[in-house]
Design an enzyme around this catalytic site. Structure first.
Site, mmCIF file in Angstrom:
data_model
loop_
_atom_site.group_PDB
_atom_site.id
_atom_site.type_symbol
_atom_site.label_atom_id
_atom_site.label_comp_id
_atom_site.label_asym_id
_atom_site.label_seq_id
_atom_site.Cartn_x
_atom_site.Cartn_y
_atom_site.Cartn_z
ATOM 1 N N ASP A 272 -9.597 88.701 55.984
ATOM 2 C CA ASP A 272 -9.952 89.957 56.660
ATOM 3 C C ASP A 272 -8.708 90.729 57.086
ATOM 4 O O ASP A 272 -7.950 90.274 57.945
ATOM 5 C CB ASP A 272 -10.817 89.660 57.882
ATOM 6 C CG ASP A 272 -11.453 90.905 58.486
ATOM 7 O OD1 ASP A 272 -11.304 91.994 57.887
ATOM 8 O OD2 ASP A 272 -12.080 90.802 59.547
ATOM 9 N N ASP B 143 -9.666 98.820 54.029
ATOM 10 C CA ASP B 143 -10.214 97.593 54.598
ATOM 11 C C ASP B 143 -10.743 96.689 53.494
ATOM 12 O O ASP B 143 -11.398 97.153 52.554
ATOM 13 C CB ASP B 143 -11.327 97.951 55.588
ATOM 14 C CG ASP B 143 -11.985 96.726 56.196
ATOM 15 O OD1 ASP B 143 -11.247 95.842 56.661
ATOM 16 O OD2 ASP B 143 -13.226 96.667 56.216
#
Length: 551
Positions: free
Chosen positions: A233, A433
């Site tokens: 992440d 992202d």
């Protein structure tokens, strides 16, 4: 690669099984057929129905070739009240020929199964050296799509795409709350108690949702090292994983839970350490302290998932590369949507992130290629080949200094710029992202893109909107003629989107534009990044793109 499994009823591990016409007997047809199919390959797990004439037997036999079924139907079986006598015809002159024939059938099936296993291996374990944008140095890890059959912790195969969108929306909402610095309440304070921890409700700032859109890789931890499946992440800083004794709760994970007592290099971190003080910036939540002076971290996510546990340090390893004194969270209360991963690997811009802790040895950069569900990808930490990328500067933002902001300057459809002003692209901050599935654009930009794509595909039958996706078509993305779309960033770097980057299949008969309007921040999601090599060069303050990164 996951262990090959035949989906039948009860577990029996076959190492070497031979089924001939002259010696073996079986309690029912299915066991005979399974024995014929089982190759002489250790580790192939068979699941066999144990009850005679069970419905699973009939279902299983449907999957076997006719010669197998016919042979097994003709074999002597064990009767309920004793063994039947072998028929005299078994000793006829033709028995040897029959035995040879059956062995040939078994051999052909063995080869077929072995070929299938080899095909799966080829698809699931592409060697890191095959990726063209990697150099010989740096740390290279295999990256898995959450829906890939090769993933060590895949999401449920029958998970509807609507659930993916729901989790994706939660991630977007968490970004919005994070940028607005809006706290939320969670039970997070953990204290050392024999069985149950004492919980208190304190304001928590939500991090990003980790739902079902994140990619996974493996990380080794402890001495001796044990490998764990970790969510990757770029929107999170602190790395954490579940730890025994799971004082409050642990979600189901692939493989064993990390046991600190089994690691000779494990140590807890005191409340007075500087790293404990750094947790506020890493998790966006204050640290707490146990009665025995052990630092407690609190990580919460926008989809109501959270992890609470003890800040710890140990040796982290990736293959032959190991780094001692790695700081991470040893989770004792881990609840929510983490799939079957052991925890989360944080790659954001923060001194407690994996990137920053490995930087003194490997450097301040990482790159990845996010694969599709049918390809292989990688995560590389350290040096890269700079000449292969087109770059855009990282943009500083006072909203959150740990996220990766860039500047989107234009989008073209079939070579024509969208009919919007250049200022429309910068009306919202833009984040890149790894965990967001659907890219969000400023409303005006999205509307123009939707109209331009619909016009370019006017010969394709339209389909009703699907959840937040309102530009949909009948068919599958791979079979439709989609326009060439490019996303252009400051400095001239561009993502030239293939149909798989532009459209996303939401069911067997519908595909939709993989974009949606944004409210508080534009986000470049992972659908658009798939198969591109993307490098985050934090030292040089730039992000680079290169096509054709995944195998």
């Amino acid at each position: 690669m996951r262990e090959p499994t035949f989906n039948l009823a009860a577990n029996v591990l076959f190492d070497k099984i031979m089924c001939s016409s002259s010696g073996s007997t079986f309690s029912d047809i299915s066991q005979c057929a399974a024995a014929l199919v089982a190759p002489s390959i250790p580790g192939v797990r068979m699941k066999l129905p144990m009850e005679k004439d069970s419905p699973a037997n009939d279902e299983m036999l449907d999957s076997f070739p006719a010669p197998i079924t016919e042979h097994c139907n003709s074999r002597p079986v064990l009767q309920e009240h004793g063994h039947s006598h072998l028929k005299k015809e078994k000793q006829r002159k033709g028995s040897d020929k029959m035995a040879l024939l059956l062995r040939l059938v078994a051999l052909s099936l063995l080869l077929a199964v072995a070929t299938a296993i080899r095909d799966i291996t080829d698809a699931c374990s592409s060697e890191i050296k095959d990726f063209q944008h990697l150099n010989s140095s740096g740390l290279h890890l295999t990256l898995h799509h959450p829906r890939s059959p090769s993933s060590p912790a895949p999401v449920d195969a029958d998970l509807p795409f609507s659930a993916v969108l729901t989790h994706d929306a939660a991630r977007i909402a968490s970004f919005a709350a994070r940028l607005a610095k809006t706290p939320s309440a969670r039970p997070t304070s953990l204290d050392e108690q024999p069985v149950a921890a004492s919980l208190a409700s304190v304001p928590l700032n939500p991090g990003t949702s980790v739902g079902v859109g994140n990619y996974v890789t493996r990380m080794g931890l402890g001495t001796p090292a044990t490998s764990y499946v970790m969510v990757v992440d770029t929107g999170s800083s602190l790395t954490w994983l579940q730890c025994s004794p799971c004082m409050v709760s642990c979600h189901r994970q692939a493989g064993p839970v990390f046991n600190p007592k089994a690691s000779s290099s494990y140590a807890s971190v005191s409340c007075s350490s500087s790293q404990c003080g750094d947790l506020t910036s890493a998790t966006l939540n204050p640290a707490a302290c146990s009665s025995s002076n052990v630092c407690i971290y609190q990580a919460s996510y926008g989809d109501s998932s959270f992890s609470v546990g003890y800040l710890s340090k140990d040796t982290v390893s990736f293959g032959s590369t190991s780094v001692p004194n790695f700081y991470y969270g040893c989770g004792q209360d881990n609840e929510g949507l983490f799939g079957r991963s052991a925890g989360l690997m944080g790659l954001a811009r923060n001194k407690l992130s994996l990137l920053y802790q490995l930087a003194p040895k490997l450097g301040y950069s990482f790159s990845y290629c996010l694969p599709t569900s049918s390809s292989s990808g990688y995560l590389s930490i350290g040096s890269y080949n700079p000449g292969q990328y087109a770059y855009t500067p990282m943009v500083s933002s006072s909203l959150d200094d740990s996220l990766y902001f860039i500047k989107l300057t234009g989008i073209t459809v079939a070579g024509k710029p969208l009919a919007v002003s250049t200022s429309a692209y910068s009306s919202l901050p833009t984040i890149i992202d790894s965990g967001t599935v659907i890219t969000r654009l400023p409303t005006g930009v999205y509307s123009a893109l939707s109209k331009a794509v619909a016009a370019a595909m006017r010969g394709t039958p339209s389909a009703p909107a699907f959840s937040i996706l309102d530009t949909c078509f009948q068919g599958q993305a791979a079979r439709l003629r989609a326009p060439a779309v490019s996303m252009v960033f400051a400095g001239g770097a561009a993502l030239k989107l293939a149909p798989r980057n532009l459209l996303v299949d939401v069911d067997d008969s519908t595909t939709c534009l993989a974009f949606a309007p944004a409210r508080s921040a534009a986000i470049i999601g992972n659908t658009q990044q798939q198969t591109f090599s993307v490098v985050y060069d934090v030292k040089s303050n730039r992000i680079g793109f290169a096509a054709g990164g995944c195998s």
